[in-house]
Design a protein around this motif. Sequence first.
Motif, PDB file in Angstrom:
ATOM      1  N   GLN A   1       0.829  -1.198   0.000  1.00 57.11           N
ATOM      2  CA  GLN A   1       0.000   0.000   0.000  1.00 57.11           C
ATOM      3  C   GLN A   1       0.874   1.262   0.000  1.00 57.11           C
ATOM      4  O   GLN A   1       0.586   2.224  -0.718  1.00 57.11           O
ATOM      5  N   LEU A   2       1.933   1.243   0.787  1.00 61.78           N
ATOM      6  CA  LEU A   2       2.855   2.377   0.813  1.00 61.78           C
ATOM      7  C   LEU A   2       3.470   2.623  -0.562  1.00 61.78           C
ATOM      8  O   LEU A   2       3.496   3.749  -1.061  1.00 61.78           O
ATOM      9  N   GLY A   3       3.985   1.543  -1.151  1.00 53.67           N
ATOM     10  CA  GLY A   3       4.600   1.677  -2.462  1.00 53.67           C
ATOM     11  C   GLY A   3       3.623   2.170  -3.509  1.00 53.67           C
ATOM     12  O   GLY A   3       3.971   2.989  -4.365  1.00 53.67           O
ATOM     13  N   THR A   4       2.378   1.673  -3.445  1.00 52.08           N
ATOM     14  CA  THR A   4       1.352   2.102  -4.397  1.00 52.08           C
ATOM     15  C   THR A   4       1.069   3.597  -4.251  1.00 52.08           C
ATOM     16  O   THR A   4       0.933   4.320  -5.250  1.00 52.08           O
ATOM     17  N   GLY A   5       0.983   4.069  -3.016  1.00 57.61           N
ATOM     18  CA  GLY A   5       0.722   5.484  -2.784  1.00 57.61           C
ATOM     19  C   GLY A   5       1.844   6.365  -3.294  1.00 57.61           C
ATOM     20  O   GLY A   5       1.609   7.403  -3.928  1.00 57.61           O
ATOM     21  N   VAL A   6       3.074   5.968  -3.028  1.00 57.89           N
ATOM     22  CA  VAL A   6       4.225   6.739  -3.491  1.00 57.89           C
ATOM     23  C   VAL A   6       4.272   6.768  -5.009  1.00 57.89           C
ATOM     24  O   VAL A   6       4.479   7.822  -5.633  1.00 57.89           O
ATOM     25  N   LEU A   7       4.079   5.613  -5.638  1.00 58.64           N
ATOM     26  CA  LEU A   7       4.096   5.561  -7.103  1.00 58.64           C
ATOM     27  C   LEU A   7       2.966   6.398  -7.711  1.00 58.64           C
ATOM     28  O   LEU A   7       3.159   7.068  -8.721  1.00 58.64           O
ATOM     29  N   GLY A   8       1.787   6.333  -7.087  1.00 57.94           N
ATOM     30  CA  GLY A   8       0.678   7.140  -7.587  1.00 57.94           C
ATOM     31  C   GLY A   8       1.022   8.620  -7.582  1.00 57.94           C
ATOM     32  O   GLY A   8       0.742   9.350  -8.546  1.00 57.94           O
ATOM     33  N   TYR A   9       1.670   9.058  -6.518  1.00 61.40           N
ATOM     34  CA  TYR A   9       2.059  10.471  -6.425  1.00 61.40           C
ATOM     35  C   TYR A   9       3.111  10.819  -7.473  1.00 61.40           C
ATOM     36  O   TYR A   9       3.001  11.853  -8.160  1.00 61.40           O
ATOM     37  N   LEU A  10       4.121   9.966  -7.618  1.00 62.43           N
ATOM     38  CA  LEU A  10       5.208  10.249  -8.555  1.00 62.43           C
ATOM     39  C   LEU A  10       4.737  10.276  -9.998  1.00 62.43           C
ATOM     40  O   LEU A  10       5.275  11.015 -10.818  1.00 62.43           O
ATOM     41  N   THR A  11       3.735   9.473 -10.312  1.00 59.38           N
ATOM     42  CA  THR A  11       3.238   9.404 -11.690  1.00 59.38           C
ATOM     43  C   THR A  11       2.063  10.344 -11.938  1.00 59.38           C
ATOM     44  O   THR A  11       1.495  10.351 -13.024  1.00 59.38           O
ATOM     45  N   GLY A  12       1.685  11.115 -10.924  1.00 61.07           N
ATOM     46  CA  GLY A  12       0.615  12.093 -11.105  1.00 61.07           C
ATOM     47  C   GLY A  12      -0.783  11.543 -10.931  1.00 61.07           C
ATOM     48  O   GLY A  12      -1.761  12.233 -11.234  1.00 61.07           O
ATOM     49  N   ASP A  13      -0.906  10.319 -10.455  1.00 60.46           N
ATOM     50  CA  ASP A  13      -2.231   9.728 -10.217  1.00 60.46           C
ATOM     51  C   ASP A  13      -2.641  10.071  -8.778  1.00 60.46           C
ATOM     52  O   ASP A  13      -2.478   9.271  -7.853  1.00 60.46           O
ATOM     53  N   MET A  14      -3.191  11.278  -8.601  1.00 60.12           N
ATOM     54  CA  MET A  14      -3.498  11.760  -7.260  1.00 60.12           C
ATOM     55  C   MET A  14      -4.623  10.959  -6.596  1.00 60.12           C
ATOM     56  O   MET A  14      -4.636  10.789  -5.382  1.00 60.12           O
ATOM     57  N   ALA A  15      -5.554  10.469  -7.401  1.00 63.53           N
ATOM     58  CA  ALA A  15      -6.649   9.673  -6.839  1.00 63.53           C
ATOM     59  C   ALA A  15      -6.101   8.380  -6.224  1.00 63.53           C
ATOM     60  O   ALA A  15      -6.489   7.987  -5.114  1.00 63.53           O
ATOM     61  N   LEU A  16      -5.187   7.727  -6.941  1.00 60.03           N
ATOM     62  CA  LEU A  16      -4.572   6.508  -6.426  1.00 60.03           C
ATOM     63  C   LEU A  16      -3.735   6.817  -5.183  1.00 60.03           C
ATOM     64  O   LEU A  16      -3.793   6.092  -4.183  1.00 60.03           O
ATOM     65  N   ALA A  17      -2.987   7.889  -5.240  1.00 58.79           N
ATOM     66  CA  ALA A  17      -2.152   8.263  -4.095  1.00 58.79           C
ATOM     67  C   ALA A  17      -3.006   8.569  -2.870  1.00 58.79           C
ATOM     68  O   ALA A  17      -2.693   8.136  -1.755  1.00 58.79           O
ATOM     69  N   ARG A  18      -4.095   9.293  -3.076  1.00 64.68           N
ATOM     70  CA  ARG A  18      -4.977   9.648  -1.959  1.00 64.68           C
ATOM     71  C   ARG A  18      -5.587   8.397  -1.335  1.00 64.68           C
ATOM     72  O   ARG A  18      -5.643   8.258  -0.115  1.00 64.68           O
ATOM     73  N   SER A  19      -6.047   7.479  -2.173  1.00 63.21           N
ATOM     74  CA  SER A  19      -6.668   6.256  -1.681  1.00 63.21           C
ATOM     75  C   SER A  19      -5.663   5.390  -0.908  1.00 63.21           C
ATOM     76  O   SER A  19      -5.948   4.907   0.189  1.00 63.21           O
ATOM     77  N   ALA A  20      -4.478   5.221  -1.484  1.00 65.49           N
ATOM     78  CA  ALA A  20      -3.486   4.349  -0.863  1.00 65.49           C
ATOM     79  C   ALA A  20      -2.911   4.944   0.419  1.00 65.49           C
ATOM     80  O   ALA A  20      -2.567   4.209   1.357  1.00 65.49           O
ATOM     81  N   MET A  21      -2.807   6.262   0.469  1.00 66.53           N
ATOM     82  CA  MET A  21      -2.197   6.917   1.626  1.00 66.53           C
ATOM     83  C   MET A  21      -3.199   7.252   2.724  1.00 66.53           C
ATOM     84  O   MET A  21      -2.814   7.738   3.785  1.00 66.53           O
ATOM     85  N   SER A  22      -4.473   6.989   2.480  1.00 63.25           N
ATOM     86  CA  SER A  22      -5.510   7.440   3.418  1.00 63.25           C
ATOM     87  C   SER A  22      -5.339   6.870   4.815  1.00 63.25           C
ATOM     88  O   SER A  22      -5.615   7.542   5.819  1.00 63.25           O
ATOM     89  N   THR A  23      -4.874   5.619   4.930  1.00 63.25           N
ATOM     90  CA  THR A  23      -4.733   4.997   6.252  1.00 63.25           C
ATOM     91  C   THR A  23      -3.283   4.958   6.738  1.00 63.25           C
ATOM     92  O   THR A  23      -2.993   4.366   7.770  1.00 63.25           O
ATOM     93  N   VAL A  24      -2.388   5.600   5.984  1.00 65.31           N
ATOM     94  CA  VAL A  24      -0.975   5.609   6.356  1.00 65.31           C
ATOM     95  C   VAL A  24      -0.731   6.672   7.423  1.00 65.31           C
ATOM     96  O   VAL A  24      -1.138   7.830   7.273  1.00 65.31           O
ATOM     97  N   ASP A  25      -0.086   6.278   8.494  1.00 67.20           N
ATOM     98  CA  ASP A  25       0.281   7.223   9.551  1.00 67.20           C
ATOM     99  C   ASP A  25       1.796   7.406   9.524  1.00 67.20           C
ATOM    100  O   ASP A  25       2.544   6.524   9.972  1.00 67.20           O
ATOM    101  N   PRO A  26       2.282   8.526   8.992  1.00 67.22           N
ATOM    102  CA  PRO A  26       3.733   8.726   8.873  1.00 67.22           C
ATOM    103  C   PRO A  26       4.465   8.628  10.199  1.00 67.22           C
ATOM    104  O   PRO A  26       5.647   8.260  10.228  1.00 67.22           O
ATOM    105  N   LYS A  27       3.791   8.920  11.307  1.00 64.43           N
ATOM    106  CA  LYS A  27       4.456   8.912  12.611  1.00 64.43           C
ATOM    107  C   LYS A  27       4.871   7.507  13.039  1.00 64.43           C
ATOM    108  O   LYS A  27       5.712   7.352  13.924  1.00 64.43           O
ATOM    109  N   THR A  28       4.280   6.477  12.437  1.00 67.27           N
ATOM    110  CA  THR A  28       4.609   5.100  12.815  1.00 67.27           C
ATOM    111  C   THR A  28       5.836   4.579  12.088  1.00 67.27           C
ATOM    112  O   THR A  28       6.250   3.435  12.313  1.00 67.27           O
ATOM    113  N   HIS A  29       6.426   5.390  11.213  1.00 66.67           N
ATOM    114  CA  HIS A  29       7.592   4.970  10.443  1.00 66.67           C
ATOM    115  C   HIS A  29       8.837   5.696  10.940  1.00 66.67           C
ATOM    116  O   HIS A  29       8.761   6.675  11.682  1.00 66.67           O
TER     117      HIS A  29
END
Length: 403
Positions: free
Chosen positions: A114-142
């Motif tokens: 899910q993390l990789g999908t979100g990052v790739l979505g952002y890098l390729t300009g697919d903001m909808a994919l990035a938003r969906s994949a990153m929705s449950t990601v908590d950066p503080k846990t990394h």
Amino acid sequence: MTRLRSRALGAAALIALSTGSAWSDEAASELQPYQMVRSLQLVQDRIAGGDHAALPMQKKLLEMIDGRFRSSGDEEFADRRNFDALLVYAMSGGNPSTVAGLMRRIELPDMEHQLGTGVLGYLTGDMALARSAMSTVDPKTHQPELGAFLSLIKGSVAALEDAKSGIATLDRARLLGPGTLVEEAALRRTISLAVSSSDAEVFLSASEQYARRFLRSPYASQFAEAFVSGILQLKRTDLDLARIEQTIAWMSREQAKTVYLRLARRAAIDGDAALLDFASSRAKSYDEESPTVHTARSELYSSISSVTSETVQEVLAKLEDLDATQLSRADRALLEAARSVAAEVVAPVDKPTVAPLDRVRNNENMQAGVEAPAEGSGETDDIVAAARAKLDAIDKMLEEQSQ
């Protein structure tokens, strides 16, 4: 490989890059991907601190890390540090196709995928994919290095729908990556978001923080663009000119002078007397060190601010005395227009008006599409309004010169 050995190799890599020496493929292969990415982060920290000479080192490291990831075995990603390094590499200017290829090849737990999908979505300009994949990601846990980047991406994506939420997440990125390019980028994005959401307080605060910390960054010119643009867009709000001056005070004399001159020029075009007076007076205070081009420009802008005042006769005399050869092409057009406006203001009211601004426009092969003041109108207000419109047209149609 011992920890001491890996650190020595990482240090050797940086020394080799900084001296232009070759870093052998054999030496690179001895390093784990996460160790190479740490070297990249060290270089990027130097860039954030103003070491422009580190930019070629960053480029070379990215190329080498790309090769290392392409040749990496699936088993290497059993070490979570290598997967985290892959994401950091991707968000540090890495090759998205390399990341995508590895994401297809290696088996990952759901969260990592899910993390990789979100990052790739952002890098390729697919903001909808990035938003969906990153929705449950908590950066503080990394780990902070990864969490800072994830917060930067998550904040940028969130800002597309809610600027305030985006700014809050970018603040988290800054906290997790103080002094890094992540913080530098987060501040620049915060400034832009503050302007789009008409939040003067956040704009002023973020601008001052950037000026205090990152003016030596190679991306500082982008900050200057956003800063000047933001002042102009927010000037109708309760924008505190004293705090603008406070921010500019952190800049070098040359940087400050350039910002003030750009503000004065735009204020002159827009007819903003208060901002023009503020910016032109501050710009003139720097003229003693550069008594040529900047003196002529600041004199031009300050004169424009008084072109419809009771002292217009004196202003016209100053404008006539200005040396146009010390000005850029765009500013010479402004000078010609300002002289024309001043001449119209002092002309007898029953004197037919010629359209000297049209001559400026035609001489520059422009088609501004703004009508000249009607001949024989005799109305000073109409003349000034029409002239100001032409100033605006000239500024938009002329190719911008170096500021």
